[in-house]
Design a protein around this motif. Sequence first.
Motif, PDB file in Angstrom:
ATOM      1  N   GLU A   1     -49.111 -28.136  12.878  1.00 19.11           N
ATOM      2  CA  GLU A   1     -48.902 -26.848  13.558  1.00 19.11           C
ATOM      3  C   GLU A   1     -47.825 -26.027  12.846  1.00 19.11           C
ATOM      4  N   TYR A   2     -46.824 -26.702  12.305  1.00 17.37           N
ATOM      5  CA  TYR A   2     -45.746 -25.980  11.633  1.00 17.37           C
ATOM      6  C   TYR A   2     -46.291 -25.146  10.482  1.00 17.37           C
ATOM      7  N   PHE A   3     -47.181 -25.771   9.700  1.00 15.00           N
ATOM      8  CA  PHE A   3     -47.734 -25.042   8.550  1.00 15.00           C
ATOM      9  C   PHE A   3     -48.642 -23.926   9.015  1.00 15.00           C
ATOM     10  N   GLU A   4     -49.398 -24.221  10.083  1.00 12.18           N
ATOM     11  CA  GLU A   4     -50.289 -23.184  10.609  1.00 12.18           C
ATOM     12  C   GLU A   4     -49.479 -22.000  11.125  1.00 12.18           C
ATOM     13  N   ALA A   5     -48.422 -22.311  11.847  1.00  8.04           N
ATOM     14  CA  ALA A   5     -47.567 -21.237  12.371  1.00  8.04           C
ATOM     15  C   ALA A   5     -46.982 -20.407  11.230  1.00  8.04           C
ATOM     16  N   ALA A   6     -46.541 -21.088  10.177  1.00  5.44           N
ATOM     17  CA  ALA A   6     -45.987 -20.388   9.025  1.00  5.44           C
ATOM     18  C   ALA A   6     -47.035 -19.486   8.401  1.00  5.44           C
ATOM     19  N   LYS A   7     -48.273 -20.007   8.360  1.00  2.81           N
ATOM     20  CA  LYS A   7     -49.353 -19.239   7.756  1.00  2.81           C
ATOM     21  C   LYS A   7     -49.646 -17.982   8.579  1.00  2.81           C
ATOM     22  N   VAL A   8     -49.672 -18.164   9.900  1.00  2.26           N
ATOM     23  CA  VAL A   8     -49.918 -17.030  10.799  1.00  2.26           C
ATOM     24  C   VAL A   8     -48.844 -15.966  10.589  1.00  2.26           C
ATOM     25  N   ASP A   9     -47.631 -16.420  10.381  1.00  4.13           N
ATOM     26  CA  ASP A   9     -46.536 -15.480  10.141  1.00  4.13           C
ATOM     27  C   ASP A   9     -46.579 -14.870   8.750  1.00  4.13           C
ATOM     28  N   GLY A  10     -47.585 -15.255   7.985  1.00  8.11           N
ATOM     29  CA  GLY A  10     -47.772 -14.658   6.665  1.00  8.11           C
ATOM     30  C   GLY A  10     -46.929 -15.273   5.572  1.00  8.11           C
ATOM     31  N   ALA A  11     -46.511 -16.527   5.764  1.00 10.01           N
ATOM     32  CA  ALA A  11     -45.703 -17.178   4.732  1.00 10.01           C
ATOM     33  C   ALA A  11     -46.589 -17.624   3.573  1.00 10.01           C
ATOM     34  N   SER A  12     -46.086 -17.426   2.377  1.00  6.63           N
ATOM     35  CA  SER A  12     -46.829 -17.895   1.209  1.00  6.63           C
ATOM     36  C   SER A  12     -46.623 -19.395   1.064  1.00  6.63           C
ATOM     37  N   ALA A  13     -47.346 -19.989   0.114  1.00  2.63           N
ATOM     38  CA  ALA A  13     -47.211 -21.425  -0.105  1.00  2.63           C
ATOM     39  C   ALA A  13     -45.776 -21.786  -0.442  1.00  2.63           C
ATOM     40  N   VAL A  14     -45.169 -20.947  -1.311  1.00  4.17           N
ATOM     41  CA  VAL A  14     -43.795 -21.224  -1.732  1.00  4.17           C
ATOM     42  C   VAL A  14     -42.849 -21.132  -0.536  1.00  4.17           C
ATOM     43  N   LYS A  15     -43.074 -20.085   0.292  1.00  6.21           N
ATOM     44  CA  LYS A  15     -42.191 -19.892   1.441  1.00  6.21           C
ATOM     45  C   LYS A  15     -42.332 -21.015   2.454  1.00  6.21           C
ATOM     46  N   SER A  16     -43.577 -21.466   2.676  1.00  2.00           N
ATOM     47  CA  SER A  16     -43.735 -22.522   3.667  1.00  2.00           C
ATOM     48  C   SER A  16     -43.141 -23.827   3.141  1.00  2.00           C
ATOM     49  N   PHE A  17     -43.147 -23.985   1.817  1.00  2.18           N
ATOM     50  CA  PHE A  17     -42.467 -25.160   1.247  1.00  2.18           C
ATOM     51  C   PHE A  17     -40.959 -25.045   1.453  1.00  2.18           C
ATOM     52  N   ARG A  18     -40.452 -23.850   1.145  1.00  3.95           N
ATOM     53  CA  ARG A  18     -39.008 -23.631   1.201  1.00  3.95           C
ATOM     54  C   ARG A  18     -38.460 -23.739   2.626  1.00  3.95           C
ATOM     55  N   HIS A  19     -39.232 -23.205   3.612  1.00  7.68           N
ATOM     56  CA  HIS A  19     -38.675 -23.106   4.959  1.00  7.68           C
ATOM     57  C   HIS A  19     -39.236 -24.124   5.939  1.00  7.68           C
ATOM     58  N   VAL A  20     -40.351 -24.780   5.577  1.00  5.76           N
ATOM     59  CA  VAL A  20     -40.881 -25.806   6.488  1.00  5.76           C
ATOM     60  C   VAL A  20     -40.710 -27.199   5.887  1.00  5.76           C
ATOM     61  N   THR A  21     -41.307 -27.408   4.735  1.00  4.60           N
ATOM     62  CA  THR A  21     -41.280 -28.753   4.157  1.00  4.60           C
ATOM     63  C   THR A  21     -39.862 -29.200   3.821  1.00  4.60           C
ATOM     64  N   LEU A  22     -39.176 -28.363   3.078  1.00  5.25           N
ATOM     65  CA  LEU A  22     -37.875 -28.770   2.540  1.00  5.25           C
ATOM     66  C   LEU A  22     -36.859 -29.187   3.631  1.00  5.25           C
ATOM     67  N   PRO A  23     -36.656 -28.351   4.658  1.00  2.00           N
ATOM     68  CA  PRO A  23     -35.681 -28.770   5.683  1.00  2.00           C
ATOM     69  C   PRO A  23     -36.094 -30.057   6.396  1.00  2.00           C
ATOM     70  N   LEU A  24     -37.396 -30.233   6.584  1.00  2.00           N
ATOM     71  CA  LEU A  24     -37.854 -31.422   7.303  1.00  2.00           C
ATOM     72  C   LEU A  24     -37.833 -32.670   6.425  1.00  2.00           C
ATOM     73  N   MET A  25     -37.586 -32.486   5.143  1.00  2.00           N
ATOM     74  CA  MET A  25     -37.548 -33.627   4.226  1.00  2.00           C
ATOM     75  C   MET A  25     -36.150 -34.244   4.134  1.00  2.00           C
ATOM     76  N   ARG A  26     -35.249 -33.795   4.980  1.00  2.00           N
ATOM     77  CA  ARG A  26     -33.884 -34.277   4.871  1.00  2.00           C
ATOM     78  C   ARG A  26     -33.739 -35.791   5.037  1.00  2.00           C
ATOM     79  N   PRO A  27     -34.334 -36.379   6.082  1.00  2.00           N
ATOM     80  CA  PRO A  27     -34.201 -37.834   6.221  1.00  2.00           C
ATOM     81  C   PRO A  27     -34.755 -38.570   5.002  1.00  2.00           C
ATOM     82  N   ALA A  28     -35.913 -38.105   4.505  1.00  2.00           N
ATOM     83  CA  ALA A  28     -36.500 -38.761   3.343  1.00  2.00           C
ATOM     84  C   ALA A  28     -35.576 -38.633   2.137  1.00  2.00           C
TER      85      ALA A  28
END
Lengths: 310, 284
Positions: free
Chosen positions: A204-231
């Motif tokens: 859903e996070y990626f879908e929401a980002a997409k709906v908001d018009g985020a590009s692939a790079v932006k969704s990586f920067r603002h969704v994937t990256l912050p959530l990768m902290r524990p890893a």
Amino acid sequence: MTDTLPRTQATPPEPESPTARTRRDKKRSPYPMWFYLPAAIIYGVLFVAPTFASFYFALTRWTIFDSEFIGLDNFVTFFSEPYLFQSLIHTLLYAVITSGLKVVLGLLFAVFLSSQIIARGYLRSVVFFPVLVSAVGVGVTFRVLMDPFDGLINNVLAGVGIDGPGWLTDPDLALFSVAFVDVWAGVGIATLIYIAGIVAIPQEYFEAAKVDGASAVKSFRHVTLPLMRPATTTVIILSLIGGLRSFALIWTMTGGGPGFSSDVLASMVYKQYQAGFYGLSTAGNVVLFVLVAAIVIPLFWFLNRKEVDR
Amino acid sequence: MTTAAGTPKLNRTYKWVGGLLGIVVTTVVFIVPFAFIFLTASKSGQEASLLQFSWPTEWHFVENLVEVIQARDYILVTAFINSTILTVGSVTLMVVVSALVGYVLQRRKSRWNPFINFLVLAGLIVPPAVVPTIWVMQSLGIYKTLHGLILVEVAFGMAFCVLMFRAFVATIPRELDEAAIMDGAGPLRLFFQVIFPLLRSVIVTVIVVQSVFVFNDFQNPLYFLPGDKGATVQLTVYNFLGQFNAQWNFLFMDILLITIPMLVMYIIFNRQIVAGMTSGAVKG
């Protein structure tokens, strides 16, 4: 003080019964303490005891049979001899380079390998496979591949008109070449850890980002990256511990050479052990211990704390 | 899944181009070194000494294999036996001993718990003190023995196992324990007949991961079990490196032989290895 004294005097009769009860409970507990015993004996004798002993023997001139207390002489030697002290710097460099590259490459590989591409399963296995090959096997193989004259790497470079360097024979380069091979062999674990993290992100996070018009790079920067902290925490800690203690790969590829240019603490410990300087070798071990603790424990605390803040 | 946002057509292009690009790059970076091991192991000594990445003009695979196995009085056979005993022995012991710890540590809240947790973390972080360990082993009379090395591997690998077991025991409902206790099971029966069988999946993971570590270990055998008699497979490569000098075909045959067991293991237990190596990634 005056306040606490009477209270401590008053306590003895009271706790009598609770301790008696817990003691009886202990006997009846379905989880007996003696289950710890086998592990405790092995761990205590072969790990804890030698660790404590190392703090004493590091201060001695030592031939297994008898030891003579010489104070901090071993450490003075260690920090005043450039060829010994350099191993400390090399260890740090090596650990920082390998774990840094593993974080960056591991994350990139993981993002790529969890996107919609063909042959994904195959690619994941291939990236992971070097993890299963022993450091000795990897080391010998790359020693040959990195041969300055006949090695495959320099042959390929010569084919494109580049004069390849002496990867393992150039003192300025040897440590970095080994670090590079370490990354080659170990990036698979980092990649796997990141893939596990990415898979755990709700779609859903990626879908929401997409709906908001985020590009692939932006969704990586603002969704994937912050959530990768524990890893990322896991990858950094694991590869730092591994990098600081690294021995087998360095030993089979360069033996610490040329000269002392790729000596790390672990290889210095082995060299001094071989030469019969057991006290000095143990001092090297203590330095390694302090270094690992001084880096990993604050980092562990810092990275986990940031997580809580979020 | 994650980054490829865009039109369906773009997605399909990405799927193929990305995948093919990945295949090409990984082949060059990861497959070529393995192909190199195999090809060099199949060459004649003279051809192997050229260090080239090429198809062998004549295949000497079987001869090299026989030669390597017979070298130095069948030392490779001895080494394989030693490594098998070492791996099976230490991993078995590690599993039983750390499962007991992980289980009690998770189930029983006592004032020792923080201290034990600290010891477990220390086991993950602290580099073992080499010469003092030799000193302890020598005074116990287990230095340069295979069982001594087994115990050392158990001591060094235990921390990881305890963490795995503790996390898994937490997922087993306590009601099971209580039911068994009601039925009159003692602590031993409760653990070995009720809990231990339930740990199966995590046991497989621990076995597989630790087997890879112990079988591939170089440093500990080098320190604690020196000498030809007790050589493990990793040490044979290292010793051949000195002895065979530039006979790379034999050396690479040896590398190939000691890599195959782990390869087979990976093919069979792929999922467990991945689970073990990535455990903790999500928890942090």
